[in-house]
Design a protein around this motif. Structure first.
Motif, PDB file in Angstrom:
ATOM      1  N   ASP A 286       0.841  -1.190   0.000  1.00 23.58           N
ATOM      2  CA  ASP A 286       0.000   0.000   0.000  1.00 23.58           C
ATOM      3  C   ASP A 286       0.877   1.242   0.000  1.00 23.58           C
ATOM      4  OD1 ASP A 286      -2.123   1.756   0.165  1.00 23.58           O
ATOM      5  OD2 ASP A 286      -3.107   0.729   1.816  1.00 23.58           O
ATOM      6  N   GLY A 287       0.363   2.317  -0.611  1.00 18.01           N
ATOM      7  CA  GLY A 287       1.046   3.596  -0.591  1.00 18.01           C
ATOM      8  C   GLY A 287       0.546   4.505   0.509  1.00 18.01           C
ATOM      9  N   HIS A 288      -0.360   4.001   1.342  1.00 16.47           N
ATOM     10  CA  HIS A 288      -0.876   4.732   2.492  1.00 16.47           C
ATOM     11  C   HIS A 288      -0.449   4.003   3.770  1.00 16.47           C
ATOM     12  CE1 HIS A 288      -3.615   5.655  -0.899  1.00 16.47           C
ATOM     13  NE2 HIS A 288      -3.614   6.866  -0.376  1.00 16.47           N
ATOM     14  N   PRO A 289      -0.388   4.704   4.896  1.00 20.93           N
ATOM     15  CA  PRO A 289       0.063   4.063   6.140  1.00 20.93           C
ATOM     16  C   PRO A 289      -0.805   2.877   6.536  1.00 20.93           C
ATOM     17  CG  PRO A 289       0.020   6.447   6.384  1.00 20.93           C
ATOM     18  CD  PRO A 289      -0.649   6.150   5.077  1.00 20.93           C
ATOM     19  N   LEU A 290      -0.171   1.863   7.087  1.00 20.14           N
ATOM     20  CA  LEU A 290      -0.860   0.686   7.620  1.00 20.14           C
ATOM     21  C   LEU A 290      -0.725   0.722   9.136  1.00 20.14           C
ATOM     22  CD1 LEU A 290       0.529  -1.995   5.119  1.00 20.14           C
ATOM     23  CD2 LEU A 290      -1.682  -0.819   5.011  1.00 20.14           C
TER      24      LEU A 290
ATOM     25  N   VAL B 179       5.655  -7.399   3.373  1.00 16.81           N
ATOM     26  CA  VAL B 179       5.081  -6.059   3.471  1.00 16.81           C
ATOM     27  C   VAL B 179       5.893  -5.123   2.590  1.00 16.81           C
ATOM     28  CG1 VAL B 179       4.407  -4.173   5.008  1.00 16.81           C
ATOM     29  CG2 VAL B 179       4.435  -6.527   5.873  1.00 16.81           C
ATOM     30  N   ILE B 180       5.185  -4.309   1.782  1.00 15.91           N
ATOM     31  CA  ILE B 180       5.809  -3.235   1.010  1.00 15.91           C
ATOM     32  C   ILE B 180       5.076  -1.952   1.361  1.00 15.91           C
ATOM     33  CG2 ILE B 180       6.308  -2.303  -1.276  1.00 15.91           C
ATOM     34  CD1 ILE B 180       6.408  -5.131  -2.349  1.00 15.91           C
ATOM     35  N   ASN B 181       5.754  -1.048   2.061  1.00 18.00           N
ATOM     36  CA  ASN B 181       5.141   0.230   2.424  1.00 18.00           C
ATOM     37  C   ASN B 181       6.222   1.158   2.960  1.00 18.00           C
ATOM     38  OD1 ASN B 181       3.645   2.383   3.737  1.00 18.00           O
ATOM     39  ND2 ASN B 181       1.861   1.056   3.559  1.00 18.00           N
ATOM     40  N   ARG B 182       6.389   2.319   2.322  1.00 14.36           N
ATOM     41  CA  ARG B 182       7.410   3.285   2.720  1.00 14.36           C
ATOM     42  C   ARG B 182       6.833   4.455   3.508  1.00 14.36           C
ATOM     43  NH1 ARG B 182      12.525   1.244   2.501  1.00 14.36           N
ATOM     44  NH2 ARG B 182      12.873   0.095   0.581  1.00 14.36           N
ATOM     45  N   LYS B 183       5.540   4.411   3.806  1.00 16.34           N
ATOM     46  CA  LYS B 183       4.899   5.492   4.543  1.00 16.34           C
ATOM     47  C   LYS B 183       4.907   5.191   6.041  1.00 16.34           C
ATOM     48  CE  LYS B 183       3.514   7.973   0.988  1.00 16.34           C
ATOM     49  NZ  LYS B 183       3.959   9.363   0.767  1.00 16.34           N
ATOM     50  N   SER B 184       5.248   6.182   6.848  1.00 15.79           N
ATOM     51  CA  SER B 184       5.262   5.981   8.302  1.00 15.79           C
ATOM     52  C   SER B 184       3.843   5.854   8.832  1.00 15.79           C
ATOM     53  CB  SER B 184       5.969   7.143   8.992  1.00 15.79           C
ATOM     54  OG  SER B 184       5.262   8.349   8.769  1.00 15.79           O
ATOM     55  N   GLN B 185       3.696   5.166   9.946  1.00 18.72           N
ATOM     56  CA  GLN B 185       2.387   5.015  10.575  1.00 18.72           C
ATOM     57  C   GLN B 185       1.942   6.345  11.189  1.00 18.72           C
ATOM     58  OE1 GLN B 185       3.462   1.689  13.179  1.00 18.72           O
ATOM     59  NE2 GLN B 185       2.000   0.411  12.080  1.00 18.72           N
ATOM     60  N   ASN B 186       0.652   6.629  11.074  1.00 20.98           N
ATOM     61  CA  ASN B 186       0.116   7.886  11.603  1.00 20.98           C
ATOM     62  C   ASN B 186      -0.079   7.850  13.107  1.00 20.98           C
ATOM     63  OD1 ASN B 186      -0.061   9.270   9.147  1.00 20.98           O
ATOM     64  ND2 ASN B 186      -2.038   8.344   8.667  1.00 20.98           N
ATOM     65  N   ARG B 187      -0.453   6.691  13.633  1.00 21.17           N
ATOM     66  CA  ARG B 187      -0.831   6.617  15.033  1.00 21.17           C
ATOM     67  C   ARG B 187       0.252   6.016  15.923  1.00 21.17           C
ATOM     68  NH1 ARG B 187      -5.819   5.669  12.544  1.00 21.17           N
ATOM     69  NH2 ARG B 187      -5.817   3.409  12.777  1.00 21.17           N
TER      70      ARG B 187
ATOM     71  N   VAL C 121      10.190  -1.571   3.478  1.00 21.25           N
ATOM     72  CA  VAL C 121       9.267  -0.954   4.421  1.00 21.25           C
ATOM     73  C   VAL C 121       9.916   0.220   5.154  1.00 21.25           C
ATOM     74  CG1 VAL C 121       7.987  -3.096   4.833  1.00 21.25           C
ATOM     75  CG2 VAL C 121       9.916  -2.507   6.318  1.00 21.25           C
ATOM     76  N   HIS C 122       9.063   1.100   5.678  1.00 23.77           N
ATOM     77  CA  HIS C 122       9.495   2.127   6.622  1.00 23.77           C
ATOM     78  C   HIS C 122       9.859   1.437   7.936  1.00 23.77           C
ATOM     79  CE1 HIS C 122       9.102   5.525   9.431  1.00 23.77           C
ATOM     80  NE2 HIS C 122       9.291   6.318   8.387  1.00 23.77           N
TER      81      HIS C 122
END
Length: 214
Positions: free
Chosen positions: A76-80, A100-108, A137-138
């Motif tokens: 995903d290109g949005h935070p998980l 897991v493929i995701n370079r966006k940091s978690q929001n929470r 991943v981030h």
């Protein structure tokens, strides 16, 4: 199927209309649009789902129970967030390989850290996990899996990860928050520019066979 022209990108309702002759509870469909990649992804499958692999999962994943799935890929290109991983563990109780493929940091993430004792944070259990790919991943997602107050997995996991990322998250292999889960790794596939001579690495992964991928 992949669609790069957003103008012609079908909606979930468009897809459902194409299966109007099927009972509504037999066909599951949903649509993802990844703006940074200018790419769309349509998921269409019958439910119950009997394939062993489920890939390309994003935040739009509608849930369900997938007892036959053994290999899961999240992209995903949005935070998980942590709740998303909890849903994944519940939907795929027999998962053996997870990437897991995701370079966006978690929001929470910060709200979890500020909550003393993580009282509202459920520990996620992957009872059958044997391989975990965290190469793309981030750092937040490495922490998501290696901090034992967030995730619990068996004692025979193979971890695929970049050396520098692992070094950062474990504070140069000294952090107590990741020590328990790192002790459960039995094979460490380290991706690095050169083979690193670090005695604290082997001590931090006492059960792991360490292999370098240069």
């Amino acid at each position: 199927m992949f669609i790069r022209n957003q103008i012609n990108f079908p909606s979930t309702e468009d897809i459902q209309r194409r299966f109007i002759d099927f009972p509504i509870n037999e066909i599951i469909s949903y649509v993802d649009y990844l703006p940074e990649a200018q790419e769309g992804r349509c998921h269409i499958y019958t439910y119950p789902y009997f394939m062993p692999y489920y890939g390309g999962i994003t935040n739009n994943f509608p849930g369900g129970l997938f007892k036959c799935v053994r290999v899961v890929a999240l992209h995903d290109g949005h935070p998980l967030e942590h709740e998303f991983f909890l849903q994944i563990a519940r939907s795929f109780p027999r998962v053996e390989e997870l990437s897991v493929i995701n370079r966006k940091s978690q929001n929470r993430k910060q709200s979890y850290e500020s909550n003393t004792g993580n009282q509202n944070l459920s520990v996620i259990e992957y009872s059958f996990l044997g391989a975990l790919d965290l190469l793309n991943v981030h750092d937040d997602y490495i922490e998501e899996f290696l901090i034992n107050s967030k995730t619990c997995f068996p004692n025979n996991v193979t971890l695929y990860i970049h050396y520098k990322s692992l070094q950062r998250v474990t504070h140069n292999f000294t952090s107590d928050t990741t020590r328990i889960n790192c002790g459960k790794i039995d094979e460490l596939q380290l991706y690095a520019e050169t083979k690193c001579s670090n005695s604290s690495l082997q001590e931090y992964f006492p059960s792991a066979k360490i292999k370098y991928r240069i």
